[in-house]
Scaffold this active site. Structure first.
Site, PDB file in Angstrom:
ATOM      1  CG  ASP A  29      -2.137   0.872   1.047  1.00  0.00           C
ATOM      2  OD1 ASP A  29      -3.256   0.328   0.996  1.00  0.00           O
ATOM      3  OD2 ASP A  29      -1.979   2.122   0.926  1.00  0.00           O
ATOM      4  NE  ARG A 149     -21.129 -12.004  -6.340  1.00  0.00           N
ATOM      5  CZ  ARG A 149     -21.313 -13.120  -7.027  1.00  0.00           C
ATOM      6  NH1 ARG A 149     -20.934 -14.277  -6.518  1.00  0.00           N
ATOM      7  NH2 ARG A 149     -21.881 -13.089  -8.221  1.00  0.00           N
ATOM      8  CE  LYS A 201     -19.118  -5.357  -6.126  1.00  0.00           C
ATOM      9  NZ  LYS A 201     -19.407  -5.859  -4.818  1.00  0.00           N
ATOM     10  NE  ARG A 208     -28.232  -5.352  -0.804  1.00  0.00           N
ATOM     11  CZ  ARG A 208     -29.035  -5.611   0.231  1.00  0.00           C
ATOM     12  NH1 ARG A 208     -30.047  -6.428   0.085  1.00  0.00           N
ATOM     13  NH2 ARG A 208     -28.816  -5.044   1.404  1.00  0.00           N
ATOM     14  CG  HIS A 239     -47.454 -11.962  -2.864  1.00  0.00           C
ATOM     15  ND1 HIS A 239     -46.572 -12.589  -3.724  1.00  0.00           N
ATOM     16  CD2 HIS A 239     -48.589 -11.758  -3.575  1.00  0.00           C
ATOM     17  CE1 HIS A 239     -47.151 -12.749  -4.907  1.00  0.00           C
ATOM     18  NE2 HIS A 239     -48.379 -12.264  -4.836  1.00  0.00           N
ATOM     19  NE  ARG A 241     -45.829 -15.329  -7.654  1.00  0.00           N
ATOM     20  CZ  ARG A 241     -46.638 -16.192  -7.037  1.00  0.00           C
ATOM     21  NH1 ARG A 241     -46.147 -17.318  -6.549  1.00  0.00           N
ATOM     22  NH2 ARG A 241     -47.934 -15.948  -6.907  1.00  0.00           N
ATOM     23  CB  CYS A 255     -20.619  -1.089  -2.569  1.00  0.00           C
ATOM     24  SG  CYS A 255     -19.019  -1.795  -2.140  1.00  0.00           S
ATOM     25  CE1 TYR A 314     -22.143   0.333   4.161  1.00  0.00           C
ATOM     26  CE2 TYR A 314     -20.054   0.867   5.196  1.00  0.00           C
ATOM     27  CZ  TYR A 314     -20.856  -0.002   4.498  1.00  0.00           C
ATOM     28  OH  TYR A 314     -20.375  -1.225   4.125  1.00  0.00           O
ATOM     29  CE  LYS A 315     -23.647  -3.522   6.744  1.00  0.00           C
ATOM     30  NZ  LYS A 315     -22.918  -4.502   7.545  1.00  0.00           N
TER      31      LYS A 315
END
Ligand SMILES: NC(=O)c1ccc[n+]([C@@H]2O[C@H](COP(=O)([O-])OP(=O)(O)OC[C@H]3O[C@@H](n4cnc5c(N)ncnc54)[C@H](O)[C@@H]3O)[C@@H](O)[C@H]2O)c1
Length: 406
Positions: A29, A149, A201, A208, A239, A241, A255, A314-315
């Site tokens: 790096d 991923r 990708k 999403r 439901h 589906r 992402c 962010y999460k």
């Protein structure tokens, strides 16, 4: 030997995982501080299982350096933001890393681009640069795209268990790189063309983003007409589906708020749904701000300095705050108010924004309206501490009285 170039959220765990599964790995790096931290035996971000993996990789001989290595396989895992004006992928980091790699790369090497890139990026940016360095692609150098991923918060598990895609010009080269990833990956590894791998990708993250935007739009419709979006989604999802996601205060990270723009930038006339979906997601932090103003009016609250945002990342349960909805909200708020809202996040130890707290009790003592931006485990375990406060819960996790939702 594999030289992993870029030791951030993706490159580091990948390097460690390979090293702890019998592959000789050197991580490179250009950030000297980051390399020194790793060489001092410390990881650079928090992630379940990362420290233990780091120890296993160290024991197996992984090395970290700022130097690019002369070796037979390179894995490039550097950032790929989007250009804010054209919306196209900004390949400058990939090109920069590749330029350095080409200075030391021997004939016969395989260069794997692991960074997320839009379809055609390897043709447009990578091939010309490799050829200009005197290599003949397919003869004395091989190109591969192996997008990642994994999700922050569950990276170590997902590195082992996710299915993967390998894109290569020649199936034999794809199989060789597949065998390298199969040293640790127990998921299915599909070998396909480079452009298909690039597109899959970006499509996965676009899927999403569009689905999140749908849920966010439903939240706005339901709020407008006095309906309970969570109850409606719960019933709809019975439901066979239908599987609607949960609305939220916006999207963040490296992402979902980024990759779909690549398609909008490259195919502007063909991406109406995707473009609008991205705008809906981007509108959510501003929408949360409007909800705060509405609740303050309704409750007769006038002191903005008594409003606090719980969560900066962010999460939940990660320390990555890049592009986070809270940062977007603060940016939006700065245009209207001189003094930024108070912020607290147990996962973010350094000072990132003004009015940032590092102690939950002190934060709560200074605010009357708490906006839950992130559902960290800490909050779920201590939800009772919010009793007596007015709460705006953008994550639908608080069951206390005086709680408002999106
Ligand atoms: N973070 C995620 O959740 C995630 C998930 C899947 C895919 N990706 C993709 O993986 C790629 C990397 O993302 P990240 O989150 O690891 O980024 P990051 O910013 O955490 O790490 C990138 C690293 O690359 C280094 N770097 C940049 N240019 C360099 C160069 N020329 N030479 C050496 N090092 C260089 C930086 O110093 C940094 O440490 C991106 O394309 C991203 O879209 C990220």
């Amino acid at each position: 030997m594999v030289n992993v170039v870029g030791l951030g959220y993706i490159g580091l765990p990948t390097a460690l995982m390979m090293a702890s599964h019998g592959v000789e790995v050197v991580g490179t790096d250009y950030n000297k501080e980051l390399v020194s931290t790793l060489n001092a035996g410390k990881t650079t971000f928090k992630e379940d299982g990362l420290d233990a993996l780091f120890q296993r990789a160290l024991a197996a001989g992984v090395r970290f350096t700022t130097e690019y290595q002369k070796t037979d396989v390179y894995i490039i895992s550097v950032p790929t933001p989007y250009d804010k004006f054209s919306k196209k992928v900004d390949a400058c980091y990939v090109v920069g890393a590749l330029r350095e790699v080409m200075k030391v790369c021997p004939k016969g090497a395989t260069v794997v681009i692991e960074s997320t890139i839009s379809p055609g990026t390897i043709d447009k940016f990578v091939r010309p640069m490799v050829e200009a360095s005197g290599f003949t692609i397919g003869e004395d150098i091989h190109l591969v795209h192996a997008p990642e991923r994994i999700i922050p918060g569950n990276m170590v598990y997902e590195l082992v268990h996710n299915n993967r895609t390998i894109g290569a010009d020649e199936p034999a080269v794809g199989e060789k790189v597949k065998a390298l990833y199969a040293s640790f990956c127990q998921g299915e590894i599909v070998v396909t063309s480079i452009k298909t791998a690039e597109m899959t990708k970006v499509v996965e993250n676009t899927f999403r983003a569009v689905n999140i935007a749908f849920a966010n739009e439903l939240a706005k419709i339901c709020r407008h007409d006095g309906m309970d979006v969570y109850d409606i989604i719960r019933i709809c999802n019975m439901h066979p589906r239908v599987n609607i996601l949960t609305p939220g205060p916006g999207v963040g990270g490296h992402c979902i708020p980024v990759d779909p723009w690549f398609l909008v930038g490259d195919y502007p006339s063909l991406t109406k749904v995707i473009g609008e979906a991205m705008k809906v997601n981007d509108s959510m932090p501003g929408y949360v701000l409007e909800r705060i103003a509405h609740i303050m009016r309704e409750r007769g609250m006038t002191d903005v300095s008594r409003v606090g945002l719980y969560g900066l990342t962010y999460k939940e349960n990660v320390d990555d705050f890049r592009e986070s909805p809270t940062l977007q909200l603060l940016e939006c708020q700065e245009k209207h108010l001189a003094e930024p809202l108070k912020v607290y996040d147990p996962m973010v130890k350094k000072d990132v924004v003004k009015n940032q707290y590092h102690d939950l009790d002190k934060f709560l003592a200074d605010v009357d309206l708490v906006v839950i931006m992130v559902g960290h485990s800490e909050l779920r375990e201590h939800m009772d501490k919010l009793r007596g406060k007015v709460v705006l819960d953008t994550r639908n996790i608080c069951r206390l009285p005086d709680t408002y939702t999106l």
